[in-house]
Write a protein that holds these residues in place. Sequence first.
Motif, PDB file in Angstrom:
ATOM      1  N   THR A  42       0.864  -1.254   0.091  1.00 13.96           N
ATOM      2  CA  THR A  42      -0.135  -0.169   0.258  1.00 13.96           C
ATOM      3  C   THR A  42       1.020   1.397   0.030  1.00 13.96           C
ATOM      4  O   THR A  42       0.587   2.349  -0.878  1.00 13.96           O
ATOM      5  N   GLU A  43       1.916   1.150   0.767  1.00 16.31           N
ATOM      6  CA  GLU A  43       2.785   2.295   0.831  1.00 16.31           C
ATOM      7  C   GLU A  43       3.476   2.647  -0.725  1.00 16.31           C
ATOM      8  O   GLU A  43       3.525   3.837  -0.894  1.00 16.31           O
ATOM      9  N   ARG A  44       3.815   1.592  -1.179  1.00 24.85           N
ATOM     10  CA  ARG A  44       4.547   1.802  -2.449  1.00 24.85           C
ATOM     11  C   ARG A  44       3.420   2.383  -3.484  1.00 24.85           C
ATOM     12  O   ARG A  44       4.004   3.240  -4.346  1.00 24.85           O
ATOM     13  N   LEU A  45       2.029   1.737  -3.611  1.00 26.25           N
ATOM     14  CA  LEU A  45       1.099   2.242  -4.460  1.00 26.25           C
ATOM     15  C   LEU A  45       0.995   3.462  -4.208  1.00 26.25           C
ATOM     16  O   LEU A  45       0.820   4.534  -5.054  1.00 26.25           O
ATOM     17  N   TYR A  50      -0.868   5.440  -7.052  1.00 21.23           N
ATOM     18  CA  TYR A  50      -2.145   4.482  -7.189  1.00 21.23           C
ATOM     19  C   TYR A  50      -2.948   4.448  -6.243  1.00 21.23           C
ATOM     20  O   TYR A  50      -2.790   4.576  -5.004  1.00 21.23           O
ATOM     21  N   PRO A  51      -4.160   3.903  -6.440  1.00 22.23           N
ATOM     22  CA  PRO A  51      -4.911   3.824  -5.474  1.00 22.23           C
ATOM     23  C   PRO A  51      -4.792   2.459  -4.530  1.00 22.23           C
ATOM     24  O   PRO A  51      -4.147   1.534  -5.124  1.00 22.23           O
ATOM     25  N   GLU A  52      -5.187   2.199  -3.415  1.00 22.54           N
ATOM     26  CA  GLU A  52      -4.794   1.322  -2.564  1.00 22.54           C
ATOM     27  C   GLU A  52      -5.251  -0.234  -3.262  1.00 22.54           C
ATOM     28  O   GLU A  52      -4.577  -1.160  -2.768  1.00 22.54           O
ATOM     29  N   LEU A 185       4.867  -2.576 -10.280  1.00 20.85           N
ATOM     30  CA  LEU A 185       4.556  -1.324  -9.398  1.00 20.85           C
ATOM     31  C   LEU A 185       4.856  -1.466  -8.315  1.00 20.85           C
ATOM     32  O   LEU A 185       5.097  -0.381  -7.596  1.00 20.85           O
ATOM     33  N   THR A 186       4.870  -2.347  -7.474  1.00 18.15           N
ATOM     34  CA  THR A 186       5.185  -2.732  -5.932  1.00 18.15           C
ATOM     35  C   THR A 186       6.542  -3.457  -5.776  1.00 18.15           C
ATOM     36  O   THR A 186       6.820  -3.970  -4.585  1.00 18.15           O
ATOM     37  N   PHE A 187       7.263  -3.662  -6.884  1.00 17.65           N
ATOM     38  CA  PHE A 187       8.432  -4.427  -6.813  1.00 17.65           C
ATOM     39  C   PHE A 187       9.547  -3.427  -6.296  1.00 17.65           C
ATOM     40  O   PHE A 187       9.766  -2.381  -7.080  1.00 17.65           O
ATOM     41  N   ASP A 188      10.350  -3.719  -5.376  1.00 18.26           N
ATOM     42  CA  ASP A 188      11.614  -2.855  -4.909  1.00 18.26           C
ATOM     43  C   ASP A 188      12.687  -2.722  -6.098  1.00 18.26           C
ATOM     44  O   ASP A 188      13.209  -3.787  -6.232  1.00 18.26           O
ATOM     45  N   VAL A 189      12.859  -1.628  -6.678  1.00 21.47           N
ATOM     46  CA  VAL A 189      13.843  -1.341  -7.561  1.00 21.47           C
ATOM     47  C   VAL A 189      14.771  -0.284  -6.890  1.00 21.47           C
ATOM     48  O   VAL A 189      15.325   0.343  -7.702  1.00 21.47           O
ATOM     49  N   GLY A 190      14.904  -0.042  -5.752  1.00 18.71           N
ATOM     50  CA  GLY A 190      15.614   0.932  -4.938  1.00 18.71           C
ATOM     51  C   GLY A 190      17.116   0.821  -5.258  1.00 18.71           C
ATOM     52  O   GLY A 190      17.689   0.114  -5.863  1.00 18.71           O
ATOM     53  N   GLU A 191      17.788   1.968  -5.413  1.00 18.45           N
ATOM     54  CA  GLU A 191      19.196   2.126  -5.801  1.00 18.45           C
ATOM     55  C   GLU A 191      20.281   1.313  -4.876  1.00 18.45           C
ATOM     56  O   GLU A 191      21.310   1.100  -5.069  1.00 18.45           O
ATOM     57  N   ASP A 192      19.609   0.880  -3.669  1.00 16.74           N
ATOM     58  CA  ASP A 192      20.417   0.350  -2.787  1.00 16.74           C
ATOM     59  C   ASP A 192      20.633  -1.301  -3.041  1.00 16.74           C
ATOM     60  O   ASP A 192      21.155  -2.218  -2.132  1.00 16.74           O
ATOM     61  N   LEU A 193      19.853  -1.605  -3.947  1.00 13.13           N
ATOM     62  CA  LEU A 193      19.911  -3.153  -4.466  1.00 13.13           C
ATOM     63  C   LEU A 193      21.425  -3.410  -5.049  1.00 13.13           C
ATOM     64  O   LEU A 193      21.813  -2.699  -5.814  1.00 13.13           O
TER      65      LEU A 193
END
Length: 220
Positions: A42-45, A50-52, A185-193
């Motif tokens: 929900t937080e990432r959406l 995007y709606p929850e 959409l909710t897949f973690d693609v952060g730069e710290d990966l």
Amino acid sequence: MLFALCRWRRLWGALLGIVLAGVVLAGLTVPLAHAQPDSVRTERLRAQGYPENHTPRRALWRAAALPGWGQVYNRQYIKLPFVYAGLGGIVYNAVRNQNRYRLYRRANQFAVGRSEADENGGSNRFAQYESQYNEVLNEIGAGASASLIRQQRDAYQRQRNLMVIGTGVFYALTIVDAYVSAHLLTFDVGEDLSIQVHPTWQPAPTGTQAGVQATWRIGR
């Protein structure tokens, strides 16, 4: 007529089967990330506007109900021209080849009817297709035989069938795309990966050669 109707029913049955297979394939597709807690999802959406209640399943059924609806649901509007251009091009070629097949089929029927009339006497039972026969002769030459016309007819039939199958395959791919994109959409693609590769020495059993083994891990 009955034979043609049965053939079309088989083609559209195959098309529907391919689309349904795309829905099933999307439903069975393993997400690229492990299932996430609802709070994280929900937080990432929310962060992306995007709606929850935005879910991959809703994207899947929208894409299956109407081409491009799943992409609109995911707000990936840039994909719409590709979806409709691809489907439009394939459907256009399917209709074109169907029309060409119908033309050459009628021309072949006229040629067969004329041959039967010459052998047995009487009139050509396919005389109503004379204009189509003349049109085909203008395209492939006045000396074209019934065999050549039949070969061209069969070629257009094969191309039409391939286009019908291609429509189903492309439609199924748009369904899978909408479903997978909704997951991403909710897949973690952060730069710290990061990806870490660790070469290790693999001791060899007696009588065999030793070797080097590499292992890799995705983490933070």
